[in-house]
Write an enzyme that holds these catalytic residues in place. Structure first.
Site, PDB file in Angstrom:
ATOM      1  CG  ASN A  26     -15.851  -5.593  -5.899  1.00 37.08           C
ATOM      2  OD1 ASN A  26     -16.934  -5.979  -5.442  1.00 37.08           O
ATOM      3  ND2 ASN A  26     -14.796  -6.379  -5.965  1.00 37.08           N
TER       4      ASN A  26
ATOM      5  N   GLY B 266     -13.458 -16.798  -6.462  1.00 34.25           N
ATOM      6  CA  GLY B 266     -13.473 -17.953  -5.568  1.00 34.25           C
ATOM      7  C   GLY B 266     -13.849 -19.228  -6.313  1.00 34.25           C
TER       8      GLY B 266
ATOM      9  CE1 TYR C  50      -6.960  -4.469  -2.272  1.00 33.63           C
ATOM     10  CE2 TYR C  50      -4.668  -4.027  -1.709  1.00 33.63           C
ATOM     11  CZ  TYR C  50      -5.827  -4.757  -1.531  1.00 33.63           C
ATOM     12  OH  TYR C  50      -5.857  -5.771  -0.612  1.00 33.63           O
TER      13      TYR C  50
ATOM     14  CG  ASN D 159       3.415  -9.337   0.761  1.00 33.82           C
ATOM     15  OD1 ASN D 159       3.554  -8.263   1.337  1.00 33.82           O
ATOM     16  ND2 ASN D 159       3.431  -9.451  -0.548  1.00 33.82           N
TER      17      ASN D 159
ATOM     18  CG  PHE E  17     -12.377 -13.189   3.944  1.00 32.43           C
ATOM     19  CD1 PHE E  17     -11.089 -13.135   4.426  1.00 32.43           C
ATOM     20  CD2 PHE E  17     -13.355 -13.784   4.729  1.00 32.43           C
ATOM     21  CE1 PHE E  17     -10.765 -13.663   5.665  1.00 32.43           C
ATOM     22  CE2 PHE E  17     -13.041 -14.324   5.963  1.00 32.43           C
ATOM     23  CZ  PHE E  17     -11.745 -14.260   6.434  1.00 32.43           C
TER      24      PHE E  17
HETATM   25  N1  UDP Z   1       6.957  -9.723  -7.745  1.00 31.48           N
HETATM   26  C1  UDP Z   1       7.897 -10.002  -8.721  1.00 31.48           C
HETATM   27  N2  UDP Z   1       7.527 -10.781  -9.773  1.00 31.48           N
HETATM   28  C2  UDP Z   1       6.277 -11.287  -9.918  1.00 31.48           C
HETATM   29  C3  UDP Z   1       5.323 -11.015  -8.896  1.00 31.48           C
HETATM   30  C4  UDP Z   1       5.700 -10.234  -7.825  1.00 31.48           C
HETATM   31  O1  UDP Z   1       9.037  -9.543  -8.664  1.00 31.48           O
HETATM   32  O2  UDP Z   1       6.022 -11.977 -10.917  1.00 31.48           O
HETATM   33  C5  UDP Z   1       7.328  -8.877  -6.602  1.00 31.48           C
HETATM   34  C6  UDP Z   1       6.494  -7.629  -6.427  1.00 31.48           C
HETATM   35  O3  UDP Z   1       6.981  -6.572  -7.230  1.00 31.48           O
HETATM   36  C7  UDP Z   1       6.645  -7.361  -4.923  1.00 31.48           C
HETATM   37  C8  UDP Z   1       6.794  -8.777  -4.334  1.00 31.48           C
HETATM   38  O4  UDP Z   1       7.172  -9.621  -5.418  1.00 31.48           O
HETATM   39  O5  UDP Z   1       7.837  -6.651  -4.667  1.00 31.48           O
HETATM   40  C9  UDP Z   1       5.486  -9.303  -3.751  1.00 31.48           C
HETATM   41  O6  UDP Z   1       4.483  -9.104  -4.733  1.00 31.48           O
HETATM   42  P1  UDP Z   1       3.044  -9.772  -4.656  1.00 31.48           P
HETATM   43  O7  UDP Z   1       2.320  -9.402  -5.920  1.00 31.48           O
HETATM   44  O8  UDP Z   1       3.190 -11.213  -4.329  1.00 31.48           O
HETATM   45  O9  UDP Z   1       2.362  -9.080  -3.397  1.00 31.48           O
HETATM   46  P2  UDP Z   1       2.128  -7.517  -3.069  1.00 31.48           P
HETATM   47  O10 UDP Z   1       3.374  -7.067  -2.331  1.00 31.48           O
HETATM   48  O11 UDP Z   1       1.889  -6.783  -4.337  1.00 31.48           O
HETATM   49  O12 UDP Z   1       0.937  -7.563  -2.167  1.00 31.48           O
END
Ligand code: UDP
Length: 328
Positions: free
Chosen positions: A93, A38, A142, A171, A74
Site C-alpha cells: 500500500n 476516510g 511503516y 504527532n 496523504f
Molecule cells: N499511547 C498510550 N496508550 C494508548 C495509545 C498511545 O500510552 O492507548 C502512547 C504511545 O505508546 C506513544 C504515545 O502514546 O508513546 C503516542 O502514541 P500515538 O499512537 O498517539 O502516536 P505515535 O507516537 O505512535 O505516532
C-alpha cells in the site's frame, strides 16, 4: 484559472482538513480516496472521486480527465504495530501504490508532489531535537515504507524532474478549531482521542504503554502538532513548488515534548473530568522521546505553528469529540 490540486487521501484526517483550507485559498480540489479509512462526509469541498491507487485504470482515467498542477498524497496505512504484523501489506500500500501514483504523474507531465512522511523514518533517535540532518534509520515496516518512498522520490527527481516536498509529521493531533472536522479512525489508536473518549465516558480508562522509560515521569514524550498547522505547512510547501523551488524534506513539530501523563493532565483540565489510568507494558517500537527540530521549515517555508499550545490542541480535539459523541 485556479490551480487544480489532486488530494489523494483527502477524505482522511489530515487530508480532509487540507481540502477545506485549499478551497478557502482559491484552489480547485479533486479528492481521490478509496474510503477505506476516510469518510465521504469529511470531504467538505471539491470533487470526490472514489477509487484506489492499486487500480491503474482508475488512476489513468483520473489523470486523463483532469489537468493537475500538483498532487498531495496523504493516503497510507499508518499503524506501526500492524505494520510489524503485516509488513507486505504495508509495503504494497505505502510503497507499491505510491509508485503507481508517481508513474501516472510522470506519464501525464504532473511534476509537483507533496508527500506525507513521518518521524518514524528516524527510528530510535540518536539525538533530540530531530532535525533534517538526523540519520534515517527506521525500526518498523511503516517507517521503512515512508523512507523508501522518500528515496524513490529523490530518484524520480533526478531522472524525471519530479519536484517533491516530503513533510515528516511528528504527532498530528487536534481538530478544526470550529469543530467542522476531526480525527475519526476506526479503530482509534492515537493517544489524544483515546484519552478524550475516556474523559467522555466512552471508555472505562486509558492504558499507558510503558511507565519505565528514561523520561522525567517514565512515560513516552512526543511532539504534538496541530492538524491545522500541518495543513498550513502543506499550503506553504505547495507555494514553494509552484515558485519553482527544489525538492525538499521538512520535519514538522512544535519542538517541545509532552509525556503521556502530561497529556492526560491537560485533557483532565480541558474536559473537567477525571481520567482513569491503567499502567501497561511498553508497546513494541515506541522510542522514549520524539521531539522535532523544525527550524528548516520555519526558515525556508516561513512556517510558524499557530496552535503550539497543547491545551489548544486538546481543546479543539475535545470540541470534535463532543460533536461526534453527544453526552451519554
Ligand atoms: N499511547 C498510550 N496508550 C494508548 C495509545 C498511545 O500510552 O492507548 C502512547 C504511545 O505508546 C506513544 C504515545 O502514546 O508513546 C503516542 O502514541 P500515538 O499512537 O498517539 O502516536 P505515535 O507516537 O505512535 O505516532
Amino acid at each position: 484559472m485556479k490551480p487544480r490540486i489532486l488530494i489523494v487521501g483527502g477524505a482522511g484526517y489530515i487530508g480532509s482538513h487540507t481540502v477545506l483550507q485549499l478551497a478557502h485559498a482559491e484552489y480547485d480540489v479533486v479528492v481521490f480516496d478509496n474510503l477505506s479509512n476516510g469518510h465521504r462526509d469529511a470531504v467538505l469541498a471539491g470533487e470526490l472521486v472514489v477509487g484506489d491507487l492499486a487500480d491503474r485504470v482508475a488512476l489513468a482515467n483520473l489523470f486523463a480527465v483532469h489537468r493537475f498542477d500538483a498532487v498531495m498524497h496523504f493516503a497510507s496505512s499508518i499503524q506501526v504495530g500492524e505494520s510489524m504484523q503485516q509488513p507486505a501489506r504495508y509495503y504494497a500500500n505505502n510503497v507499491g501504490n505510491t509508485v503507481h501514483l508517481i508513474e501516472a504523474m510522470i506519464e501525464h507531465g504532473v511534476q509537483r508532489l507533496i508527500f506525507s512522511s513521518t518521524a518514524a523514518i528516524f527510528g530510535d533517535p540518536i539525538r533530540i531535537p530531530i532535525d533534517e540532518t538526523h540519520p534515517l534509520q527506521p525500526v518498523n515496516p511503516y517507517g521503512w515504507s515512508k523512507s523508501m518512498v522518500e528515496q524513490i522520490l529523490a530518484d524520480c527527481d533526478r531522472a524525471h524532474g519530479l519536484r517533491y516536498v516530503a513533510l515528516r509529521y511528528f504527532n498530528a493531533a487536534g481538530a478544526h478549531p470550529d469543530g467542522l472536522l476531526g480525527e475519526r479512525h476506526d479503530p482509534e489508536t492515537h493517544l489524544i482521542p483515546l484519552v478524550l473518549q475516556a474523559a467522555a465516558g466512552r471508555r472505562t480508562h486509558i492504558g499507558i504503554f510503558g511507565t519505565d522509560y528514561d523520561t522525567p515521569d517514565g512515560t513516552c514524550v512526543r511532539d504534538y502538532i496541530h492538524v491545522q498547522d500541518l495543513v498550513d505547512a502543506h499550503l506553504r510547501a505547495l507555494q514553494w513548488l509552484m515558485q519553482g523551488k527544489p525538492s525538499a524534506a521538512f520535519n514538522l513539530g512544535n519542538e517541545s515534548g509532552f509525556s503521556i501523563r502530561e497529556v492526560i493532565r491537560v485533557a483532565e483540565a480541558v474536559t473537567g473530568q477525571r481520567v482513569v489510568v491503567q499502567n501497561l507494558p511498553r508497546r513494541v517500537g515506541d522510542p522514549a522521546v520524539l521531539v522535532a527540530g523544525s527550524s528548516y521549515a520555519r526558515a525556508a517555508l516561513g512556517w510558524q505553528p499557530r496552535y503550539p499550545n497543547l491545551h489548544d490542541i486538546v481543546q479543539h480535539a475535545w470540541l470534535w469529540e463532543k460533536k461526534c459523541t453527544p453526552p451519554l
